[in-house]
Design an enzyme around this catalytic site. Structure first.
Site, short mmCIF file in Angstrom:
data_model
loop_
_atom_site.label_atom_id
_atom_site.label_comp_id
_atom_site.label_asym_id
_atom_site.label_seq_id
_atom_site.Cartn_x
_atom_site.Cartn_y
_atom_site.Cartn_z
CB CYS A 2 -0.92 0.00 1.22
SG CYS A 2 -1.98 1.46 1.32
CD GLU A 118 -0.21 -2.17 -5.45
OE1 GLU A 118 0.75 -1.64 -6.07
OE2 GLU A 118 -0.24 -2.30 -4.22
#
Length: 249
Positions: A2, A118
């Site tokens: 993340c 992402e």
């Protein structure tokens, strides 16, 4: 992993979602569609309160919102320069890593997020995707926190990391890692300062929890931390080639 996420809800909304007290007094971070390493972020913690003399009341706990800096700086660090490399902690090894093991046992938090970004690379193309809850509720990313100061005369720096786990479901199509998302049923145990053993909460999210997520491609404008607005969350279906991935701040 993340490396960026969105956090656009005001403290009052987060306090209601996480059954916490909003003690920020309007001092929380601004709406942020592109949270990046070393940014200030709102977290949820649960601690034994102290009285005006600093004495801990061990008979009760309080769940509150707290602002921390994203990128954990261990208490034993000589300086804070490595914070940007400590934004994530692997759930599988946090209990054995010097930087994280004490926080895992004693200082856990929830880091609320609207959703996270992402990137999937195919050749020279690096396409960002945004994953969020389908019903609009905040995601409860499992986090660790600690305090640090360079000397006794300096103010405390409170920092945090997001725990990551093996990706499952839709997120696994983009990357092999994802934030460790906690179901509401796990919040009490995770935040309880009197509970040191939480290994049962470190497994990847359940199929039901992941099924409640939605994922979409978004504009490569999110690649630059200089871009920050609701347009970053809009669906985008035309990946383009990138020579560089701008992660500078």
């Amino acid at each position: 992993m993340c490396g960026r996420y969105a956090a656009t809800k005001d403290p009052a909304t987060l306090a209601a979602e996480f059954d916490a007290l909003d003690v920020l007094g309007g001092e929380g971070p601004d709406v942020d569609y592109n949270v990046a390493p070393t940014d200030p972020v709102v977290t949820v913690v649960q601690r034994h309160p102290r009285d005006d003399e600093g004495v801990v009341d061990s008979t009760r706990t309080e769940r509150t919102l707290r602002v921390m800096r994203w990128g954990l700086v261990p208490a034993w660090s000589k300086d804070a320069s490595g914070a940007a490399r400590m934004i994530n902690a692997r759930s599988e090894s946090a209990a054995t890593k010097p930087a994280f093991k004490k926080s895992l046992a004693e200082r856990r938090c929830i880091i609320p997020a609207d959703g996270w970004y992402e990137w999937r690379r195919e050749g020279k193309v690096k396409q960002p995707f945004y994953t969020s809850s389908a019903d609009g509720h905040s995601l409860a990313m499992a986090g660790l926190w600690t305090t640090w100061r360079p000397d006794d005369d300096s103010p405390l720096l409170i920092t945090c990391s997001v725990l990551t786990t093996a990706a499952v479901g839709l997120p696994a199509e983009i990357h092999d890692r994802m934030p460790l998302i906690l179901p509401k049923s796990a919040w009490d145990q995770w935040l309880d300062p009197d509970v040191a053993e939480v290994s049962d909460l470190l497994a990847p999210p359940s199929e039901d929890l992941v099924a409640a997520l939605e994922m979409r491609p978004v504009s490569t404008a999110v690649n630059s931390v200089r871009n920050n607005g609701p347009e970053l969350l809009a669906p985008f279906d035309e990946p383009r080639e990138l020579d560089l991935f701008d992660d500078a701040r």
